[in-house]
Write an enzyme that holds these catalytic residues in place. Sequence first.
Site, PDB file in Angstrom:
ATOM      1  N   HIS A   4       0.799  -1.235   0.000  1.00  0.00           N
ATOM      2  CA  HIS A   4       0.000   0.000   0.000  1.00  0.00           C
ATOM      3  C   HIS A   4       0.824   1.272   0.000  1.00  0.00           C
ATOM      4  O   HIS A   4       0.277   2.377   0.122  1.00  0.00           O
ATOM      5  CB  HIS A   4      -0.936   0.010   1.210  1.00  0.00           C
ATOM      6  CG  HIS A   4      -1.883  -1.146   1.215  1.00  0.00           C
ATOM      7  ND1 HIS A   4      -1.570  -2.347   1.805  1.00  0.00           N
ATOM      8  CD2 HIS A   4      -3.115  -1.294   0.672  1.00  0.00           C
ATOM      9  CE1 HIS A   4      -2.571  -3.197   1.641  1.00  0.00           C
ATOM     10  NE2 HIS A   4      -3.517  -2.588   0.954  1.00  0.00           N
ATOM     11  N   GLY A  20      -3.835  11.107  10.589  1.00  0.00           N
ATOM     12  CA  GLY A  20      -4.860  10.285   9.950  1.00  0.00           C
ATOM     13  C   GLY A  20      -5.148  10.775   8.539  1.00  0.00           C
ATOM     14  O   GLY A  20      -5.317   9.994   7.608  1.00  0.00           O
ATOM     15  N   ARG A  24      -3.349  16.478   5.634  1.00  0.00           N
ATOM     16  CA  ARG A  24      -2.583  17.051   6.742  1.00  0.00           C
ATOM     17  C   ARG A  24      -1.117  16.638   6.655  1.00  0.00           C
ATOM     18  O   ARG A  24      -0.230  17.384   7.066  1.00  0.00           O
ATOM     19  CB  ARG A  24      -3.163  16.602   8.077  1.00  0.00           C
ATOM     20  CG  ARG A  24      -4.424  17.349   8.410  1.00  0.00           C
ATOM     21  CD  ARG A  24      -4.547  17.515   9.890  1.00  0.00           C
ATOM     22  NE  ARG A  24      -5.672  18.362  10.196  1.00  0.00           N
ATOM     23  CZ  ARG A  24      -6.385  18.257  11.290  1.00  0.00           C
ATOM     24  NH1 ARG A  24      -6.084  17.334  12.179  1.00  0.00           N
ATOM     25  NH2 ARG A  24      -7.369  19.080  11.527  1.00  0.00           N
ATOM     26  N   ARG A  43      -3.580   5.118  -3.442  1.00  0.00           N
ATOM     27  CA  ARG A  43      -4.899   5.332  -2.837  1.00  0.00           C
ATOM     28  C   ARG A  43      -5.073   6.742  -2.268  1.00  0.00           C
ATOM     29  O   ARG A  43      -5.912   6.971  -1.390  1.00  0.00           O
ATOM     30  CB  ARG A  43      -5.160   4.324  -1.721  1.00  0.00           C
ATOM     31  CG  ARG A  43      -5.395   2.931  -2.246  1.00  0.00           C
ATOM     32  CD  ARG A  43      -5.601   1.948  -1.136  1.00  0.00           C
ATOM     33  NE  ARG A  43      -5.785   0.624  -1.707  1.00  0.00           N
ATOM     34  CZ  ARG A  43      -6.925  -0.068  -1.617  1.00  0.00           C
ATOM     35  NH1 ARG A  43      -7.944   0.421  -0.968  1.00  0.00           N
ATOM     36  NH2 ARG A  43      -7.021  -1.252  -2.162  1.00  0.00           N
ATOM     37  N   ARG A  87       2.022   9.091  16.122  1.00  0.00           N
ATOM     38  CA  ARG A  87       0.724   9.528  15.583  1.00  0.00           C
ATOM     39  C   ARG A  87       0.506  10.983  15.981  1.00  0.00           C
ATOM     40  O   ARG A  87       0.740  11.373  17.131  1.00  0.00           O
ATOM     41  CB  ARG A  87      -0.394   8.643  16.147  1.00  0.00           C
ATOM     42  CG  ARG A  87      -1.761   9.233  15.942  1.00  0.00           C
ATOM     43  CD  ARG A  87      -2.890   8.256  16.106  1.00  0.00           C
ATOM     44  NE  ARG A  87      -4.138   8.906  16.437  1.00  0.00           N
ATOM     45  CZ  ARG A  87      -4.837   9.705  15.627  1.00  0.00           C
ATOM     46  NH1 ARG A  87      -4.396   9.970  14.411  1.00  0.00           N
ATOM     47  NH2 ARG A  87      -5.960  10.260  16.029  1.00  0.00           N
ATOM     48  N   SER A  90      -6.236  14.271  16.025  1.00  0.00           N
ATOM     49  CA  SER A  90      -7.193  14.951  16.904  1.00  0.00           C
ATOM     50  C   SER A  90      -7.847  13.920  17.822  1.00  0.00           C
ATOM     51  O   SER A  90      -7.765  12.711  17.606  1.00  0.00           O
ATOM     52  CB  SER A  90      -8.244  15.674  16.068  1.00  0.00           C
ATOM     53  OG  SER A  90      -8.904  14.748  15.248  1.00  0.00           O
ATOM     54  N   MET A 180      -9.022   7.103  17.449  1.00  0.00           N
ATOM     55  CA  MET A 180      -9.363   5.826  16.819  1.00  0.00           C
ATOM     56  C   MET A 180      -8.167   5.011  16.311  1.00  0.00           C
ATOM     57  O   MET A 180      -8.364   4.098  15.508  1.00  0.00           O
ATOM     58  CB  MET A 180     -10.355   6.080  15.663  1.00  0.00           C
ATOM     59  CG  MET A 180     -11.634   6.754  16.131  1.00  0.00           C
ATOM     60  SD  MET A 180     -12.837   7.030  14.825  1.00  0.00           S
ATOM     61  CE  MET A 180     -13.383   5.363  14.537  1.00  0.00           C
ATOM     62  N   GLU A 181      -6.950   5.320  16.743  1.00  0.00           N
ATOM     63  CA  GLU A 181      -5.789   4.652  16.136  1.00  0.00           C
ATOM     64  C   GLU A 181      -4.700   4.180  17.098  1.00  0.00           C
ATOM     65  O   GLU A 181      -3.983   3.217  16.811  1.00  0.00           O
ATOM     66  CB  GLU A 181      -5.127   5.585  15.089  1.00  0.00           C
ATOM     67  CG  GLU A 181      -5.930   5.843  13.838  1.00  0.00           C
ATOM     68  CD  GLU A 181      -6.968   6.957  13.998  1.00  0.00           C
ATOM     69  OE1 GLU A 181      -6.869   7.720  14.988  1.00  0.00           O
ATOM     70  OE2 GLU A 181      -7.881   7.065  13.175  1.00  0.00           O
ATOM     71  N   ASP A 204     -12.696  18.323  19.890  1.00  0.00           N
ATOM     72  CA  ASP A 204     -14.095  18.390  20.341  1.00  0.00           C
ATOM     73  C   ASP A 204     -14.176  17.842  21.761  1.00  0.00           C
ATOM     74  O   ASP A 204     -13.245  17.191  22.233  1.00  0.00           O
ATOM     75  CB  ASP A 204     -15.015  17.615  19.392  1.00  0.00           C
ATOM     76  CG  ASP A 204     -14.565  16.181  19.183  1.00  0.00           C
ATOM     77  OD1 ASP A 204     -13.609  15.969  18.427  1.00  0.00           O
ATOM     78  OD2 ASP A 204     -15.150  15.289  19.809  1.00  0.00           O
ATOM     79  N   ARG A 217      -8.341  24.318  13.912  1.00  0.00           N
ATOM     80  CA  ARG A 217      -7.790  22.962  13.971  1.00  0.00           C
ATOM     81  C   ARG A 217      -6.390  22.944  13.381  1.00  0.00           C
ATOM     82  O   ARG A 217      -5.492  22.309  13.876  1.00  0.00           O
ATOM     83  CB  ARG A 217      -8.672  21.974  13.217  1.00  0.00           C
ATOM     84  CG  ARG A 217      -9.929  21.672  13.970  1.00  0.00           C
ATOM     85  CD  ARG A 217     -10.735  20.589  13.313  1.00  0.00           C
ATOM     86  NE  ARG A 217     -12.015  20.489  13.998  1.00  0.00           N
ATOM     87  CZ  ARG A 217     -12.683  19.388  14.185  1.00  0.00           C
ATOM     88  NH1 ARG A 217     -12.223  18.263  13.750  1.00  0.00           N
ATOM     89  NH2 ARG A 217     -13.827  19.392  14.828  1.00  0.00           N
TER      90      ARG A 217
HETATM   91  N1  ADE Z   1     -11.240  12.193  16.983  1.00  0.00           N
HETATM   92  C1  ADE Z   1     -11.549  13.474  17.255  1.00  0.00           C
HETATM   93  N2  ADE Z   1     -12.696  13.564  17.934  1.00  0.00           N
HETATM   94  C2  ADE Z   1     -13.136  12.278  18.099  1.00  0.00           C
HETATM   95  C3  ADE Z   1     -14.254  11.702  18.692  1.00  0.00           C
HETATM   96  N3  ADE Z   1     -15.160  12.463  19.274  1.00  0.00           N
HETATM   97  N4  ADE Z   1     -14.389  10.355  18.649  1.00  0.00           N
HETATM   98  C4  ADE Z   1     -13.463   9.594  18.040  1.00  0.00           C
HETATM   99  N5  ADE Z   1     -12.379  10.079  17.456  1.00  0.00           N
HETATM  100  C5  ADE Z   1     -12.207  11.417  17.484  1.00  0.00           C
END
Ligand code: ADE
Length: 234
Positions: A4, A20, A24, A43, A87, A90, A180-181, A204, A217
């Site tokens: 990949h 991610g 960026r 990709r 990593r 956000s 998420m990573e 957030d 951001r």
């Molecule tokens: N990355 C940034 N904000 C998030 C959220 N609220 N949930 C999951 N991943 C995020």
Amino acid sequence: MSTHIGAKEGDIAPTVLMPGDPLRAKWAARTFLDDPVCINEVRGMLGFTGTWRGHPVTIQGSGMGMPSLSIYANELIRDYDAQTLIRIGSCGAMQTDIAVRDVVLAMTASSVGNPSRAMLREIHYAPHADFGLLRAAHEAALRRDTTPHVGGIYSSDTFYDERPDLHEQMVRHGILAVEMEAAELYTLAARHRRRALAVLTVSDHLVTGEDLPAIEREQSFGEMVEIALEAAFA
Ligand code: ADE
């Protein structure tokens, strides 16, 4: 070339920053690296290699979520021998003493499951950051006008989580933020004896509902890139 990543052997530096978002990666490479060269377009998951204060650095997009990050981190480690993987991304804050724009340094990353979960079978492995990188990132953050929060984060499989009770339990157990990573990155790094860290900016807030406008951001993202670079070469 790997499956990949289209980069040639030697095109990828031992130090890799992994946002991610591939755009960026492009922005960070053009903003912070000298002589950035695009080394991957497969990709649309852009990657760039350049230098920072004379050190070779690659900034490679990971995509969103642990299955995507797992593909890129595996290939960076196995096919390009990446040694330090940071990593930069956000996160959503889960504690009221954390504000949007704050920096979170993920000491550990809990998850319900990650791509390595099946391999570990009944073991509830605790994915954790490299201590030297974590300490260096903390020192780099303190040197600037930033409030770094250090602690456990939660790597979720679902952005649109329909299990609010799960979030409640994370908040209760002191988890600082959700992304998420990181859990998969830390697990892969441990398995292959590489250094890993997640430097995150709060975009957030899950408790207050606050959200960072898109323009801001980018600004806070820059601070995170500098912290990651300073930590990598401390
Ligand atoms: N990355 C940034 N904000 C998030 C959220 N609220 N949930 C999951 N991943 C995020």
